[in-house]
Design an enzyme around this catalytic site. Structure first.
Site, short mmCIF file in Angstrom:
data_model
loop_
_atom_site.label_atom_id
_atom_site.label_comp_id
_atom_site.label_asym_id
_atom_site.label_seq_id
_atom_site.Cartn_x
_atom_site.Cartn_y
_atom_site.Cartn_z
N GLU A 104 -72.53 -0.30 98.07
CA GLU A 104 -72.90 1.22 98.09
C GLU A 104 -74.27 1.25 98.84
O GLU A 104 -74.54 2.35 99.56
CB GLU A 104 -73.23 1.41 96.51
N GLU A 124 -66.33 -3.49 91.08
CA GLU A 124 -66.47 -3.30 89.96
C GLU A 124 -65.33 -3.10 88.86
O GLU A 124 -65.60 -3.36 87.66
CB GLU A 124 -67.06 -1.78 89.97
N1 COA Z 1 -74.71 -10.68 88.91
C1 COA Z 1 -75.37 -11.87 88.43
N2 COA Z 1 -75.04 -13.22 88.68
C2 COA Z 1 -74.20 -13.57 89.57
C3 COA Z 1 -73.56 -12.29 90.22
C4 COA Z 1 -73.85 -10.97 89.91
N3 COA Z 1 -73.29 -9.82 90.39
N4 COA Z 1 -72.49 -12.97 91.02
C5 COA Z 1 -72.76 -14.19 91.15
N5 COA Z 1 -73.95 -14.40 90.02
C6 COA Z 1 -74.10 -15.64 89.89
C7 COA Z 1 -73.13 -16.64 89.34
O1 COA Z 1 -72.88 -16.48 87.84
C8 COA Z 1 -73.55 -17.90 89.84
O2 COA Z 1 -74.62 -18.46 88.77
P1 COA Z 1 -74.83 -19.78 88.51
O3 COA Z 1 -75.08 -20.55 89.66
O4 COA Z 1 -75.87 -19.72 87.29
O5 COA Z 1 -73.52 -20.38 87.72
C9 COA Z 1 -74.24 -17.73 91.07
O6 COA Z 1 -74.72 -16.45 91.11
C10 COA Z 1 -73.50 -18.02 92.45
O7 COA Z 1 -72.11 -17.62 92.03
P2 COA Z 1 -71.01 -18.21 92.47
O8 COA Z 1 -69.87 -17.31 92.10
O9 COA Z 1 -71.04 -19.90 91.97
O10 COA Z 1 -70.72 -18.39 94.05
P3 COA Z 1 -69.89 -18.12 95.39
O11 COA Z 1 -70.60 -18.58 96.55
O12 COA Z 1 -68.89 -19.12 94.78
O13 COA Z 1 -69.68 -16.75 95.13
C11 COA Z 1 -69.50 -14.21 95.04
C12 COA Z 1 -70.35 -15.61 95.37
C13 COA Z 1 -70.77 -13.41 95.25
C14 COA Z 1 -68.39 -13.82 95.90
C15 COA Z 1 -69.28 -14.44 93.60
O14 COA Z 1 -70.24 -14.90 92.63
C16 COA Z 1 -68.83 -12.91 93.09
O15 COA Z 1 -67.94 -12.47 93.33
N6 COA Z 1 -69.61 -12.19 92.19
C17 COA Z 1 -69.35 -10.94 91.70
C18 COA Z 1 -69.85 -9.87 92.37
C19 COA Z 1 -69.55 -8.68 91.70
O16 COA Z 1 -68.72 -8.66 90.90
N7 COA Z 1 -70.49 -7.57 91.98
C20 COA Z 1 -70.34 -6.26 91.57
C21 COA Z 1 -70.80 -6.32 90.06
S1 COA Z 1 -70.82 -4.84 89.16
#
Ligand code: COA
Length: 687
Positions: A104, A124
């Protein structure tokens, strides 16, 4: 300490976001961004603003940890409005993942330049909410209505280079010389400088771009979204809102999706999906203390399971030796693998080059000496203790001392398998779920003498294989199949008590399971479980125990593979024929089982109670160490609806007193061997 840094490079203000690990848009980050933007806007020397992120990724969306509390100001729409209306051109430099609120933000910037490996997405809906800061509406203007709606309703990320999303970026910085973030930043700065010199950069608001509504078949899109969203109602809510708002301005439409976002974030579906997200992260292996020393892998058995396990490893880049007893079985197995890879390639899931590389990683052999030097062997042979013990004795003889010896057994006692070797500390279970290259769940079975380092290595490996792993102890069926068996037992008992095949499958589909449980049995083969159970005595306290399966197997109805199972597959739409109805009735009558009236709710409730009862026992016996593992198993192994969070999450909502009372009633009816007395408060959180 601020989560953003600003500096000037010539006339370009560089705003760097630095909020590890994923630059999530926490309240502090939103506030720091606003402050920095105010300062930069006041500086009359600034000709352009370059926004980028430190670390491995651009902004990955809202900070999900904040969703359980009241939303705090400043809110994301305020940051986005400030960027979009910024007095000088704003360029977003993208890398890693650009997700949710991150997309966004990027869509509201005046220009976007990106590393071609960048992924973009609006996830989302997979967290039960909707993009609440106009991201979908701006994306509609940038990449077209249908492409934007697909992105926002699927929740899936795509490569920025995917042709449908070409218009999102103004440039891809595909210079192969950069390998670090500094290189990318240097390229980004150069791009901005050149564009400024040429007078090509002007502030431009995406929200002001005209919307080409194109020719969207909304009816077909609605049906498609409903199909893939399964039990998650949010994608269709978002779709309907976006469709209703098509003629409105971005600001007006954004206020509606913002309202929807605020309404949904506290919904049970959103809480369940957040629970699923965080338990997946929690149960992931900790980042490796030691590098994983597994390069080459051996797989014993080139049947359906062994072949799929080999694919799973080749997909992750491992070299595989696939071992079979005969040349004929080996070449049939290798051929199945080739056909499967070529099919994925034809469907566009992998490129021809990836297909060729992966096939070349799998080499067949009929000679045990070819697995002598592999770091890990996974045995996927016939499910018999005798067969497995003789394979393990042979592996112990030929494999190097540091090799880990794993078995894919579903039910057998791994302690006994380990006894066939002189190195029980190196023997572990790696229980894949069929099809092994697709299903996410992996049980790592920690046998009595398995060394902790071996378990840790398997947990690290699971991450590389992109599996959701749970570490479990030895018992019949381990944690997953044991619970699934209990679920299956309850279903068969309800058949004997008068529920129909269609009633059961429809009730569980209505609950949100990916497939009806009896259709699943037909697909996997009714004889599989039947043969596994036949190796053990029938429990005398449970006279109806899987008697329906036994009757069907005896009648030659093994499922889809014989064209007849619970369903008759001779027509395009499978039906339940009279023979099955008669067979089930006959077994029920012979056992003198009292007939009952069932409806959707009573079927769902009975199966749910059975899941919880067995889950509590699995936790009590220490087969799983964390109760979250139960939900992970059901979500990733058996198609439990993610929007319900898993059985343990559901149990919390249900309330312990009510569950306890219902189980008590079942205990009175069926006896305490089937429904043991359990202190549920020990395993289930209370609100
Ligand atoms: N908010 C808070 N914490 C988040 C986060 C978010 N949006 N996205 C990832 N994290 C945290 C994870 O819980 C993890 O925490 P930890 O190290 O304490 O376990 C850390 O960030 C790393 O995430 P991880 O998933 O292990 O890394 P990755 O490199 O495999 O993947 C992403 C990275 C961003 C692709 C994946 O974390 C993801 O899809 N996150 C969600 C994104 C999302 O849905 N955003 C929209 C929110 S409305």
């Amino acid at each position: 300490m601020s989560l953003v840094n600003t500096r000037m490079v010539g006339q370009i203000a560089v705003l760097e976001i630095n909020s590890p690990p994923v630059n999530a848009l926490s309240v502090q980050l939103r506030s720091d961004m606003l402050k920095a933007l105010t300062t930069i806007a006041e500086n009359t020397d600034v000709a352009a603003l370059l926004l980028h992120c430190a670390g491995s990724t651009f902004i990955c969306g809202a900070d999900i940890r904040e969703f359980d509390a009241e939303p705090l100001s400043p809110h994301l729409p305020e940051v986005i409005a400030r960027l979009e209306n910024f007095p000088v051109p704003v360029v977003a430099l993208l890398h890693g993942h650009v997700l949710g609120g991150g997309l966004e933000v990027a869509a509201a910037c005046h220009y976007r330049i990106a590393d071609p490996q960048t992924n973009i997405g609006l996830p989302e809906v997979s967290l039960g909410v909707v993009p609440g800061a106009g991201g979908a509406q701006r994306m509609m203007r940038l990449v077209g209505v249908e492409n934007a709606v697909q992105l926002a309703t699927s929740g899936r990320a795509v490569k920025v280079t995917q042709p449908e999303y070409n218009a999102f970026c103004d440039a891809l910085l595909s210079d192969t010389s950069f390998s670090h973030l500094e290189g990318l930043l240097a390229l980004g700065l150069h791009w901005v400088e050149l564009a400024l010199q040429k007078g090509e950069l002007v502030p431009r608001a995406t929200a002001n771009m005209a919307l080409d509504q194109g020719e969207v078949d909304w009816e077909a899109l609605t049906a498609k979204v409903a199909r893939s969203a399964k039990s998650n109602p949010v994608p269709n809510k978002l779709l309907a809102q976006l469709q209703r708002d098509l003629c409105l301005s971005v600001q007006e439409s954004e206020s509606h999706t913002r309202h929807l976002f605020l309404e949904l974030r506290q919904s049970l579906v959103a809480k369940a999906l957040r629970h699923a997200f965080f338990l997946e992260k929690k149960l992931q292996a900790p980042r490796g203390k030691q590098p994983l020393r597994i390069d080459q892998v051996g797989v014993i058995g080139a049947g359906t399971m062994g072949g799929a396990i080999a694919i799973c490893f080749a997909d992750a880049g491992f070299k595989v030796v696939l071992l079979e007893q005969s040349e004929q079985a080996l070449s049939a197995g290798l051929e199945r693998i080739k056909v499967q890879y070529q099919g994925s390639c034809d469907k566009g899931r992998i490129t021809q080059q990836q297909c060729d590389v992966r096939i070349s990683l799998i080499n067949g052999s009929c000679d045990y000496s070819d697995v002598a030097d592999v770091d890990l062997v996974i045995e996927a042979a016939f499910e018999s203790m005798e067969v497995k013990q003789s394979i393990f004795a042979k592996l112990d003889e030929v494999c190097k001392k540091s090799s880990i010896l794993a078995t894919n057994t579903s039910y057998l006692d791994i302690n006994l398998i380990a006894q066939a070797t002189a190195r029980p500390e190196s023997v572990v279970g790696m229980h894949f779920f069929s099809p092994a290259n697709i299903m996410k769940l992996l049980e790592i079975v920690n046998a009595d003498q398995t060394a902790p380092a071996v378990v840790e290595a398997m947990q690290q490996l699971a991450k590389k294989l992109r599996k959701q792993a749970v570490t479990v102890g030895v018992c019949f069926g381990f944690a997953a199949n044991r619970m699934y068996s209990r679920y299956g037992r309850e279903i068969q008992q309800m058949l004997l008590e008068g529920a129909s095949v269609e009633q059961i499958d429809n009730a569980m589909l209505d609950f949100g399971m990916a497939m009806g449980p009896l259709a699943v049995l037909d697909l996997s083969g009714i004889d599989i479980g039947h043969n596994a159970r036949a190796q053990y005595p029938q429990p005398e306290y449970d006279p109806g125990y899987f008697k329906v399966s036994t009757a069907l197997v005896n009648a030659g109805r093994l499922g889809r593979k014989t064209g007849l199972g619970f369903y008759n597959y001779s027509t395009a739409k499978p039906t339940v024929d009279q023979e099955v109805v008669v067979l089930i009735k006959k077994v029920g009558d012979e056992l003198g089982i009292t007939q009952q009236h069932f409806n959707t709710e009573s079927i769902q409730q009975r199966t749910f109670l059975a899941m919880i009862s067995e889950a509590a026992q699995v936790i009590e016996e220490g087969i799983v160490s964390e109760k979250e593992a139960i939900d992970l198993i059901w979500l990733h192994g058996y198609g439990f609806p993610r929007a319900k969070g898993g059985p343990m999450f559901m149990a919390e909502q249900y309330g312990i007193a009510s569950l306890q009372a219902k189980m008590e009633k079942m205990r009175e009816l069926q006896g305490e061997k089937i429904w043991p007395s359990l202190e549920l408060a020990q395993y289930i959180n209370q609100d």
